[in-house]
Design a protein around this motif. Structure first.
Motif, PDB file in Angstrom:
ATOM      1  N   HIS A 191     -45.852  24.633  -3.654  1.00 38.98           N
ATOM      2  CA  HIS A 191     -45.970  25.592  -4.757  1.00 38.98           C
ATOM      3  C   HIS A 191     -44.588  25.949  -5.299  1.00 38.98           C
ATOM      4  O   HIS A 191     -43.590  25.801  -4.588  1.00 38.98           O
ATOM      5  N   ASP A 251     -41.364  26.975  -3.168  1.00 34.79           N
ATOM      6  CA  ASP A 251     -41.395  26.451  -1.800  1.00 34.79           C
ATOM      7  C   ASP A 251     -40.136  25.642  -1.521  1.00 34.79           C
ATOM      8  O   ASP A 251     -39.650  24.903  -2.372  1.00 34.79           O
ATOM      9  N   GLY A 280     -50.962  20.750  -5.136  1.00 37.38           N
ATOM     10  CA  GLY A 280     -50.944  22.142  -4.709  1.00 37.38           C
ATOM     11  C   GLY A 280     -50.482  22.341  -3.276  1.00 37.38           C
ATOM     12  O   GLY A 280     -50.475  23.459  -2.777  1.00 37.38           O
TER      13      GLY A 280
END
Length: 75
Positions: free
Chosen positions: A24, A27, A21
């Motif tokens: 994401h 990104d 995480g």
């Protein structure tokens, strides 16, 4: 123990960041120049790692814009 090739290390690091995480969907990944500096490697293994990640569906490479985490990376 033999040392892991740079391209394999990059692939592992990017997948781990997506799974944890830290990265994401959507990104932007660091530029090739930034990854060269971070891994102390030439552009060749960096490009190879990005191509493999793209082929496996983890990232999307957009010419002239950069590499981004795929909207739906593999589970």
């Amino acid at each position: 123990m033999p040392r892991q090739p740079v391209y394999e290390q990059i692939i592992s690091d990017v997948i781990a960041s997506i799974q944890s995480g830290t990265l994401h969907p959507g990104d932007k990944l660091p530029s090739i120049a930034e990854l060269c500096e971070q891994y102390r490697a030439s552009p060749t293994p960096i490009r190879f790692a990005l191509r493999i990640l793209d082929e496996r569906g983890w990232i999307e490479v957009h010419q002239g814009k950069g590499s981004f985490v795929a909207a739906k990376p593999p589970a």
